[in-house]
Design a protein around this motif. Structure first.
Motif, short mmCIF file in Angstrom:
data_model
loop_
_atom_site.label_atom_id
_atom_site.label_comp_id
_atom_site.label_asym_id
_atom_site.label_seq_id
_atom_site.Cartn_x
_atom_site.Cartn_y
_atom_site.Cartn_z
N ALA A 247 0.88 -1.02 0.14
CA ALA A 247 0.15 -0.03 -0.03
C ALA A 247 0.85 1.27 -0.01
O ALA A 247 0.56 2.22 -0.70
CB ALA A 247 -0.79 0.05 1.25
N LEU A 248 1.90 1.30 0.69
CA LEU A 248 2.76 2.39 0.50
C LEU A 248 3.45 2.66 -0.66
O LEU A 248 3.60 3.61 -1.07
CB LEU A 248 4.03 2.02 1.66
N GLU B 137 2.78 5.85 -3.20
CA GLU B 137 3.79 6.50 -3.74
C GLU B 137 3.79 6.70 -5.20
O GLU B 137 4.06 7.64 -5.82
CB GLU B 137 5.26 5.97 -3.33
N ASN B 138 3.46 5.59 -5.78
CA ASN B 138 3.31 5.45 -7.49
C ASN B 138 2.26 6.02 -7.97
O ASN B 138 2.03 6.64 -9.15
CB ASN B 138 3.60 3.93 -7.73
N LYS B 139 0.98 6.00 -7.25
CA LYS B 139 -0.34 6.19 -7.82
C LYS B 139 -1.09 7.47 -7.32
O LYS B 139 -2.09 8.03 -7.83
CB LYS B 139 -1.20 5.10 -7.79
N ARG C 1 13.02 10.49 1.05
CA ARG C 1 13.49 9.75 -0.43
C ARG C 1 12.35 9.41 -1.28
O ARG C 1 12.60 8.77 -2.44
CB ARG C 1 14.20 8.70 0.02
N GLY C 2 11.27 9.30 -0.83
CA GLY C 2 10.09 8.66 -1.55
C GLY C 2 8.86 9.74 -1.75
O GLY C 2 8.51 10.27 -2.80
N PHE C 3 8.04 9.87 -0.61
CA PHE C 3 6.88 10.67 -0.63
C PHE C 3 7.32 12.26 -1.10
O PHE C 3 8.06 13.02 -0.40
CB PHE C 3 6.00 10.66 0.42
N GLU C 4 6.47 12.87 -2.06
CA GLU C 4 6.68 14.38 -2.43
C GLU C 4 6.04 15.12 -1.58
O GLU C 4 6.13 16.20 -1.02
CB GLU C 4 6.40 14.30 -4.02
N GLN D 244 12.28 -2.97 2.42
CA GLN D 244 11.81 -1.66 2.02
C GLN D 244 11.78 -1.41 0.41
O GLN D 244 13.04 -1.44 0.12
CB GLN D 244 12.34 -0.49 2.74
N TRP D 245 10.78 -0.89 -0.18
CA TRP D 245 10.90 -0.45 -1.67
C TRP D 245 11.09 1.00 -1.63
O TRP D 245 10.50 2.06 -0.97
CB TRP D 245 9.34 -0.82 -2.09
N TYR D 246 11.97 1.41 -2.35
CA TYR D 246 12.25 2.78 -2.67
C TYR D 246 12.15 2.90 -3.97
O TYR D 246 12.40 1.80 -4.71
CB TYR D 246 13.51 3.37 -2.07
N LYS D 247 12.13 4.12 -4.73
CA LYS D 247 12.14 4.44 -6.11
C LYS D 247 13.29 4.04 -6.79
O LYS D 247 13.50 3.58 -8.00
CB LYS D 247 11.70 5.99 -6.61
N THR D 248 14.36 3.89 -6.23
CA THR D 248 15.81 3.26 -6.44
C THR D 248 15.90 1.87 -6.24
O THR D 248 16.87 1.23 -6.64
CB THR D 248 16.87 3.96 -5.66
#
Length: 386
Positions: A188-189, A193-195, A222-225, A257-261
């Motif tokens: 869900a996190l 972040e993606n959608k 590093r993730g949420f804007e 943990q998933w990060y955009k990187t």
């Protein structure tokens, strides 16, 4: 006395047996081979009702309500939807991802999750909960990280597909909440972040309750804007996160943990904590007088059913009344949510983990508080939009 010697001998034999067969049991429960993208279970078809464990027009356990639970009596046709992502029920035997078969033991776990977690939100909202090819529990600790990350990616792929289908076919432009636990919160996190975060959909996000998965604070750098933690009880468009421990418990492991990187394995990072009795992020202890109801649900899935991958097919038909003033709550310096140890009563058998993790009770221990808060945030959002 001879009978004492016999008992001691029997106990000793049982201990030896348990120790000796434990590796065999663990082998039986874990995926036997590395992840293979060519042999994954068939993808869910979200046009079919089977692949939704809860829908508003489907009779399911998310419809159940404790007799003394708060409900917004003014809501006859809810204007807000909940997209619920359940936690890990798949513990094997089998491959790295569940095939979602109705006879598998993890289906009994989703029944438990609907009653103890998703039903909290039927006081304000329509509930939509997809089946998905959840990753095996081993994905969170296996040395084969390549397989574990691939299994988690596949599970997330289903969640994103389900969310897209939900938006296009069910949601009809209504405001929504995203609610999840454990593995479900990891997905869900990533979904937020993606959608949602920083996109047009964020204007329709009432709140996200992503409980039971360590959320490192650096995700907000590093993730949420735009997405932030909820800092007041009626704030909307924000995120609630906590993971429960008995007093003196501690974070004692690593988490994926998933990060955009890409994927990372983290350890000892400060995690997010929103206190579910004050809905603040400070470290003040909130007294048990503010606790408005725990809801114990008996877990019907035994070790035998997990080992044999069988579904006992137990369906809940009613929920017990909420128990008030059962615990205080306090966010710790590192982000743990500390709660009062339950040494007796309905929750006492859950609290024997060495690190005092109350992970399975993140929702049910605070059932009444979360239910009331969801109603409050729903009302606050609708007042702003009128």
């Amino acid at each position: 006395m001879k009978w004492v010697k016999w008992i001691v001998s029997i106990v000793a034999v049982l201990i030896i047996l348990v120790i000796s067969i434990r590796p065999l049991i663990e082998w039986r429960m874990l995926p036997a081979d590395p992840f293979d993208s060519n042999s994954v279970p068939a993808a869910p078809d979200y046009t079919g009702a089977y692949f939704w464990i809860s829908l508003p027009d489907k009779s399911d356990s998310a419809d159940l309500t404790p007799p003394n639970a708060e409900t917004n009596s003014d809501i006859t046709d809810p204007e807000i939807d909940v997209f619920f992502v359940h936690s890990t029920g798949y513990v094997g035997p089998g491959g790295w991802n569940s095939n979602m078969d109705a006879e598998n033991s993890e289906i009994q776990s989703t029944e438990y999750m609907l009653t103890s977690m998703a039903s909290i939100f039927n006081g304000c909202c329509n509930i939509y909960a997809p089946h998905y090819r959840e990753a095996h529990l081993a994905s969170f600790g296996a040395e084969d990280t390549e397989s574990s990350f691939a299994a988690l990616d596949l599970a997330y792929q289903d969640i994103e597909a389900a969310f897209d289908y939900f938006l296009e076919n069910y949601n009809q432009g209504r405001p929504f909440m995203i609610v999840s636990h454990s593995q479900g919160s990891l997905h869900a996190l990533r979904l937020l972040e993606n959608k949602v975060d920083g996109k047009a959909l964020s204007d329709r996000l009432v709140a996200a309750y992503t409980l039971g998965y360590w959320l490192p604070m650096d995700k907000f750098e590093r993730g949420f804007e735009a997405l932030q933690l909820c800092e007041t009880p009626d704030q909307t468009g924000c995120l609630v996160s906590f993971d429960s421990f008995g007093e003196g418990g501690q974070l004692d492991g690593k988490s994926r943990q998933w990060y955009k990187t890409g994927w990372e394995i983290i350890d000892n990072k400060h995690i997010a904590c929103v206190n579910p009795m004050s809905w603040l992020t400070n470290t003040d202890r909130v007294a048990a007088t503010e606790h408005t109801g725990a809801m114990p649900v008996e877990f019907k899935r035994t070790f035998y059913y997990m080992l044999t991958a069988q579904n006992p097919n137990y369906k809940f038909t009613e929920l017990p009344s909420l128990t008030n003033q059962l615990t205080w709550a306090q966010c710790g310096e590192n982000g743990e949510l500390f709660v009062q140890e339950q040494l007796e009563g309905s929750f006492s058998n859950h609290f024997d983990n060495p690190n005092k993790s109350y992970h399975l009770l993140d929702f049910s221990l605070f059932y009444g508080n979360i239910r009331s808060n969801a109603i409050l945030r729903a009302e606050a959002f609708m007042q702003k939009s009128r």
